[in-house]
Design an enzyme around this catalytic site. Structure first.
Site, short mmCIF file in Angstrom:
data_model
loop_
_atom_site.label_atom_id
_atom_site.label_comp_id
_atom_site.label_asym_id
_atom_site.label_seq_id
_atom_site.Cartn_x
_atom_site.Cartn_y
_atom_site.Cartn_z
N ASN A 7 6.52 12.57 9.34
CA ASN A 7 5.13 12.50 9.78
C ASN A 7 5.15 11.68 11.08
O ASN A 7 5.18 10.45 11.05
CB ASN A 7 4.29 11.82 8.70
CG ASN A 7 2.82 11.75 9.08
OD1 ASN A 7 2.44 12.10 10.20
ND2 ASN A 7 2.00 11.29 8.16
N ARG A 93 4.98 17.28 9.07
CA ARG A 93 3.54 17.34 8.91
C ARG A 93 2.94 17.62 10.29
O ARG A 93 3.18 16.85 11.24
CB ARG A 93 3.01 16.01 8.38
CG ARG A 93 1.52 16.02 8.25
CD ARG A 93 0.96 14.67 7.94
NE ARG A 93 -0.47 14.77 7.72
CZ ARG A 93 -1.29 13.76 7.76
NH1 ARG A 93 -0.84 12.54 7.98
NH2 ARG A 93 -2.57 13.93 7.55
N HIS A 182 -6.26 17.01 5.63
CA HIS A 182 -5.75 16.47 4.35
C HIS A 182 -5.34 17.59 3.40
O HIS A 182 -5.32 17.40 2.18
CB HIS A 182 -6.82 15.61 3.62
CG HIS A 182 -7.04 14.26 4.19
ND1 HIS A 182 -8.26 13.64 4.09
CD2 HIS A 182 -6.23 13.40 4.83
CE1 HIS A 182 -8.19 12.45 4.66
NE2 HIS A 182 -6.96 12.28 5.12
N ARG A 243 -14.06 5.69 10.87
CA ARG A 243 -14.78 6.88 11.37
C ARG A 243 -16.12 7.00 10.68
O ARG A 243 -16.24 6.75 9.47
CB ARG A 243 -13.97 8.15 11.12
CG ARG A 243 -12.67 8.20 11.86
CD ARG A 243 -11.98 9.54 11.61
NE ARG A 243 -10.54 9.38 11.69
CZ ARG A 243 -9.68 9.87 10.82
NH1 ARG A 243 -10.10 10.59 9.80
NH2 ARG A 243 -8.40 9.66 10.98
N GLY A 332 -5.76 5.82 -1.43
CA GLY A 332 -5.69 4.38 -1.74
C GLY A 332 -6.93 3.87 -2.45
O GLY A 332 -6.84 3.08 -3.39
N GLU A 386 1.64 13.44 -0.46
CA GLU A 386 1.66 14.48 0.58
C GLU A 386 3.08 14.83 1.00
O GLU A 386 3.39 15.98 1.27
CB GLU A 386 0.87 13.98 1.81
CG GLU A 386 -0.61 13.93 1.55
CD GLU A 386 -1.38 13.14 2.58
OE1 GLU A 386 -1.39 11.90 2.47
OE2 GLU A 386 -1.95 13.74 3.50
P1 AMP Z 1 -4.76 4.94 2.19
O1 AMP Z 1 -5.23 5.29 3.57
O2 AMP Z 1 -4.77 6.11 1.25
O3 AMP Z 1 -3.46 4.17 2.16
O4 AMP Z 1 -5.85 3.92 1.59
C1 AMP Z 1 -6.14 2.71 2.20
C2 AMP Z 1 -7.39 2.11 1.55
O5 AMP Z 1 -7.15 1.94 0.14
C3 AMP Z 1 -7.78 0.76 2.11
O6 AMP Z 1 -9.19 0.70 2.29
C4 AMP Z 1 -7.38 -0.18 0.99
O7 AMP Z 1 -8.16 -1.35 0.98
C5 AMP Z 1 -7.68 0.66 -0.22
N1 AMP Z 1 -7.05 0.12 -1.43
C6 AMP Z 1 -5.73 -0.02 -1.68
N2 AMP Z 1 -5.56 -0.64 -2.88
C7 AMP Z 1 -6.80 -0.90 -3.38
C8 AMP Z 1 -7.30 -1.53 -4.57
N3 AMP Z 1 -6.46 -2.03 -5.49
N4 AMP Z 1 -8.64 -1.61 -4.73
C9 AMP Z 1 -9.48 -1.12 -3.80
N5 AMP Z 1 -9.07 -0.52 -2.67
C10 AMP Z 1 -7.75 -0.41 -2.46
#
Ligand code: AMP
Length: 422
Positions: A7, A93, A182, A243, A332, A386
């Site tokens: 990626n 990707r 996505h 965003r 996340g 992914e």
């Molecule tokens: P991603 O882009 O999929 O890696 O997700 C990132 C987002 O997931 C960020 O806003 C993080 O704060 C959130 N995140 C990760 N772990 C947690 C958690 N345990 N509780 C709430 N939000 C989380």
């Protein structure tokens, strides 16, 4: 043999290698701050003892070419065998495939040229994807490289879902339409849901919610994407880390006239300074939750807005699908935030969506259901992967090509036998 998944971003390179046999992850990592004197590589690998090990190194990395060499060098030092040996294929990707690519493809000169032609649709992403492909082609010239597009899964959207109500000529002359992104994540969790529920993929209706720093919702009917929240670019739809998501397009002109900001400045505000960050100053949902808990009104507002937008999309996609087997939370935030899952489903009992508090709060990492006994619609939490989806699609496309080659080979040899007999 292994598959490498790449990626390649504008200032970072993420990668993961999978053993062809069983598709288990063998190593993964991320190189950040490419183009700076202090590029940082975090490389992890599965050691022979079965435990994950990690190495972190920092050095100047001028560009992607130096970046990939750095990754290969560190991985070969860390593991007994180096990453670039025994490579079955490389899966890349690629963010935007436009209307040209509905499926993953083996990359040749024509494919690469087409991805380059699509750069105006994804100026922030496709150039870095192309750079990654070119460097890997140079480093591994005999290995087949496959492009897996973020947009491809959504190419099944019907015209009523993908068109904007703009002059039709803008679609024909400039490709202005909704594409969605996505795709690998929505497709991966949908297939996992099919497996988990024991419902064939082509009979399954789902609303998949990828909630991370980028966020999108997809309506899946009989295994096909029929609507998705991101549009021409990943800016449309849900509220994201930075965003804005859905917005009255007139905000743009109003801001330009009222504040004298340029086109580029407004683009920057909508992409980088809006969303959760715009409302409460951070895009980290963990911080937002704890601040909201402590009485911070801006953080509470950001949380409410985020969940309300998700809920509106659940309602809209329920209407689009007519019947829904399950809602899937991933990303996340979707995988980890019980508060967001609960708030996004609040008040949806009337359409058969009822979360269970205890199940929703239970700490668990795998695929799980969190709906109440009396919920007509299942609510699932499914960790996305992914990279694994890209690896799977890379292998599939090469196997299809190999079968074609062997069929051509068989046909040619049976022709030859036939001619020899004559
Ligand atoms: P991603 O882009 O999929 O890696 O997700 C990132 C987002 O997931 C960020 O806003 C993080 O704060 C959130 N995140 C990760 N772990 C947690 C958690 N345990 N509780 C709430 N939000 C989380």
């Amino acid at each position: 043999m292994r598959v490498i998944v790449i990626n390649s971003g504008s200032s970072s390179i993420k990668y993961e290698t999978f053993d062809l046999n069983g598709l288990s992850s063998a190593s993964k990592g991320i190189l950040e701050r490419v183009g700076t004197p202090d590029s940082r590589l975090k490389h992890r690998w599965l050691s022979s003892s079965g435990t994950w090990k990690e190495i972190v190194e920092t050095r100047p990395v001028a560009d992607h070419r130096e970046g990939f060499s750095f990754i290969f060098e560190v991985s070969s030092r860390a593991q007994s065998g180096s990453m670039e040996t025994e490579v079955f294929a490389v899966g890349h990707r690629v963010v935007h495939g436009g209307e040209k690519f509905r499926e993953p493809v083996i990359i040749d000169d024509t494919v690469l040229r087409t991805i380059e032609e699509l750069i105006p649709l994804a100026p922030l992403h496709n150039p870095a994807n192309v750079r990654g492909i070119k460097v890997m082609q140079d480093l591994l010239p005999r290995v087949r490289q496959v492009a897996v597009f973020d947009t491809a899964f959504h190419q099944t959207m019907p015209p009523m879902a993908f068109h904007y109500a703009l002059p039709y000529d803008l679609y024909q002359s400039a490709g202005v339409r909704r594409y969605g992104f996505h795709g690998s994540s929505h497709q991966y969790v949908a297939k996992e849901a099919s497996r988990y529920l024991g419902i064939p993929f082509d009979k399954l209706n789902l609303i998949t919610l990828h909630l991370g720093n980028g966020a999108s919702a997809t309506a899946i009917e009989k295994g096909k994407s029929v609507d998705t929240s991101m549009g021409l670019t990943p800016l449309e739809g849900l509220i994201m880390g930075t965003r804005c998501g859905d917005l009255d397009p007139a905000v743009h002109f109003y801001l330009a006239r009222k504040t004298g900001r340029s086109f580029e400045e407004i683009e920057d505000i909508l992409n980088r300074e809006s969303g959760l960050t715009g409302i409460c100053g951070t895009n980290d949902m963990r911080d937002i939750q704890s601040r909201a808990n402590g009485g911070d009104a801006q953080a509470a507002l950001a949380l409410e807005m985020f969940c309300y937008r998700v809920k509106k999309y659940i309602g809209a996609y329920y209407a689009a699908l007519g019947s829904v087997d399950a809602i899937v939370f991933t990303g996340g935030i979707g995988e980890n935030s019980a508060i967001v899952r609960n708030k996004s489903c609040e008040g949806l009992a009337g359409i058969g969506i009822i979360p269970d508090v205890r199940r929703n709060n239970a700490a668990d990492n795998g695929v799980r259901e969190i709906q109440a006994e009396n919920s007509r619609v299942k609510i699932l939490v499914i960790p996305t992967d992914e990279e694994r989806e890209i690896a799977k699609q890379t292998i599939e496309v090469i196997e299809i090509e190999n079968r074609k080659d062997s069929t051509i080979g068989d046909t040619m040899s049976s022709h030859k036998e036939h001619n020899d007999r004559k």
